[in-house]
Design an enzyme around this catalytic site. Structure first.
Site, PDB file in Angstrom:
ATOM      1  N   ASP A 297       1.138  -0.833  -0.438  1.00  0.00           N
ATOM      2  CA  ASP A 297      -0.114  -0.064   0.337  1.00  0.00           C
ATOM      3  C   ASP A 297       1.510   1.213  -0.024  1.00  0.00           C
ATOM      4  O   ASP A 297       2.231   1.231  -0.351  1.00  0.00           O
ATOM      5  CB  ASP A 297      -0.900   0.390   1.418  1.00  0.00           C
ATOM      6  CG  ASP A 297      -2.137   0.876   1.083  1.00  0.00           C
ATOM      7  OD1 ASP A 297      -1.799   1.623   0.665  1.00  0.00           O
ATOM      8  OD2 ASP A 297      -3.491   0.009   0.493  1.00  0.00           O
TER       9      ASP A 297
ATOM     10  N   HIS B 283       2.269   2.178  -3.485  1.00  0.00           N
ATOM     11  CA  HIS B 283       1.139   2.447  -3.701  1.00  0.00           C
ATOM     12  C   HIS B 283       2.056   4.495  -3.692  1.00  0.00           C
ATOM     13  O   HIS B 283       1.031   5.305  -4.060  1.00  0.00           O
ATOM     14  CB  HIS B 283       0.107   2.978  -3.196  1.00  0.00           C
ATOM     15  CG  HIS B 283      -0.634   1.147  -3.373  1.00  0.00           C
ATOM     16  ND1 HIS B 283      -2.601   1.046  -3.002  1.00  0.00           N
ATOM     17  CD2 HIS B 283      -0.333   0.281  -3.869  1.00  0.00           C
ATOM     18  CE1 HIS B 283      -2.280   0.415  -3.144  1.00  0.00           C
ATOM     19  NE2 HIS B 283      -1.564  -0.533  -3.400  1.00  0.00           N
TER      20      HIS B 283
END
Ligand code: NAG
Ligand code: NAG
Ligand code: NAG
Ligand code: NAG
Ligand code: NAG
Ligand code: NAG
Ligand code: NAG
Length: 409
Positions: free
Chosen positions: A224, A247
């Site tokens: 993430d 991310h």
């Protein structure tokens, strides 16, 4: 008679002095609290939580600065709270390899595995590893479906002032790796964070309601955001970090909850993003509560095969559970993207999607050179011109800009 009295008084003084010396030298020695002396087995089988906590209590209760030493070895431990306030500064030197229980039932309602709370003057160092053993938890993660999560963060810092976290590794957390809440004046230096690209919600470092936090020299590979800055993040500096997979580096998400505090003063500098889903991102929810994100500087960044290198997304809705037609009420202003170079894995390299009711203000694009890698980043020989798009914002342009601003192909 008189001289005899003097001798007695002198002797009492001498003894008191000697005792104080002994006491002082004793406390100098016992200012190191080695968990092995409190019964830690470090055999990789016995739960060493109790001895570690006992060493912490002694250190925290010490009148002089002290160190908890967790020497090299394998430690298993359930959730542990390193609770302050402490009487003096405390260092926790983790040289060992710490493993969390892999099953979730041990954690019940607890949101953290290792928690440092309400401490002024905390140092963590030693090159050790915090292994969250998240594989089972990742399979049970249904945060996306339910819209809420209750899984333990590997290391929580809550209410820390004057903290330093140097040279430690966080591995395979069940959820976020590090969560910094209500902290002031903390520096994170030389941190390594590692989890598979497929692990859900394993953000590297999340910061919220904290100020004067510096992160420098980190390597973050995760599933993430590498770093995410939630509401109330103020005067945050992120320098010299390498992110990917993951991310990217994100401000937000913002606007989901009422009463969120402004994000003000963020400097992201000298960072490298490799094979990440996003590069530099600001994300706010549609149909949101009021919020502010202001003074965001992204500068001197290398982008290597990143899907959305430069992104302001005020329609952030990862799980498709929101009213996209109602715009975000988070005001984004004073944003600088400067000297951003490298390759985009998608043709759309710059996207500024601002809110219709609260357009972005004072956004500057300065000296950006991003080209499209082609073939989803799998062919480095076929780079071509990338594109950009802008909604509800008119960015100021400085220096050279490729792709040209706000041109859809
Ligand atoms: C990290 O900690 C290890 C173990 O204490 C030490 O050998 C190493 O020098 C440290 N690295 C840095 C950069 O401080
Ligand atoms: C944190 O970073 C800022 C900006 O880079 C710098 O001015 C400040 O001195 C740093 N603070 C610490 C404690 O390193
Ligand atoms: C940047 O961070 C790396 C560790 O990721 C470190 O080895 C290097 O010395 C740092 N560079 C600077 C200029 O601080
Ligand atoms: C950025 O990195 C370069 C090379 O490592 C270094 O010379 C420079 O001082 C760094 N700048 C900042 C602001 O840290
Ligand atoms: C580019 O990144 C994607 C993941 O987004 C990865 O699958 C691909 O292998 C990367 N390409 C290169 C050349 O590293
Ligand atoms: C515009 O934003 C930049 C970057 O945050 C800031 O330095 C500058 O002062 C802002 N200008 C105005 C007029 O607010
Ligand atoms: C990229 O170019 C190099 C050198 O020209 C060549 O050896 C390689 O096969 C090319 N790769 C692809 C995927 O076309």
């Amino acid at each position: 008679m008189i001289s005899f009295k003097f001798i007695i008084v002198g002797a009492v003084f001498l003894c008191t002095y000697l005792l104080t010396c002994i006491k002082n030298s004793e406390s100098a020695i016992i200012s190191n609290f080695n968990v092995v002396n409190y019964g830690a087995k470090c055999d990789g089988k016995t739960d060493d939580g109790k001895p570690i906590l006992e060493a912490w209590k002694q250190a925290c209760n010490s009148n002089i600065a002290s160190t908890v030493v967790i020497p090299p070895g394998n430690y298993i431990l359930g959730p542990v709270d390193f609770q302050g306030p402490c009487k003096a500064a405390v260092t926790v030197r983790v040289e060992g390899y710490l493993r969390a229980p892999s099953m979730l039932d041990v954690f019940k309602l607890r949101d953290g595995w290792i928690v440092f709370r309400d401490i002024s003057g905390l140092t963590i160092e030693g090159g050790g590893t915090f292994d969250g053993q998240g594989m089972i938890a990742w399979k049970e993660n249904n945060c996306a479906k339910s819209g809420s999560c209750s899984m333990p963060t590997n290391i929580r810092f809550t209410g820390i002032t004057n903290g330093e976290v140097n040279n430690i590794t966080s591995l395979d957390s069940k959820m976020f790796h590090m969560n910094i809440i209500k902290c002031n004046y903390m520096t994170f230096k030389g941190i390594t964070i590692d989890a598979p690209v497929s692990s859900p919600n394993t953000d590297g470092i999340h910061i919220g309601r904290s100020s004067m936090i510096n992160i420098t020299g980190a390597t973050i590979r995760t599933g993430d955001d590498c770093v995410s800055l939630g509401d109330g993040s103020q005067h945050i500096s992120i320098n010299n970090i390498t992110c990917g997979p993951g991310h990217g580096i994100s401000v937000g998400s913002l606007g989901k909850y009422p009463g969120e505090q402004p994000v003000v003063g963020v400097i992201v500098r000298n960072c490298t993003l490799v094979n990440t889903m996003n590069g530099l991102r600001v994300k706010t929810w549609p149909n949101s509560f009021n919020g502010i994100a202001s003074g965001l500087h992204f500068q001197d960044i290398i982008i290597d095969n990143v899907s959305n290198p430069v992104l302001i997304d005020q329609d952030y809705c990862p799980d498709d559970l929101c009213k996209l037609q109602v715009p975000s009420k988070v005001k984004v202003s004073d944003v600088l993207f400067k000297n951003i170079k490298g390759t985009s894995a998608t043709k759309m390299a710059i996207q500024l999607k601002c809110s219709k009711i609260m357009p972005c203000e004072n956004v500057t694009l300065d000296d950006i050179d991003l080209c499209y890698l082609g073939n989803k980043g799998n062919n480095r020989n076929t780079t071509s011109t990338a594109t950009s798009e802008c909604f509800n914002v008119r960015p100021a342009i400085m220096g050279k800009l490729s792709p040209p601003p706000c041109l859809k192909s």
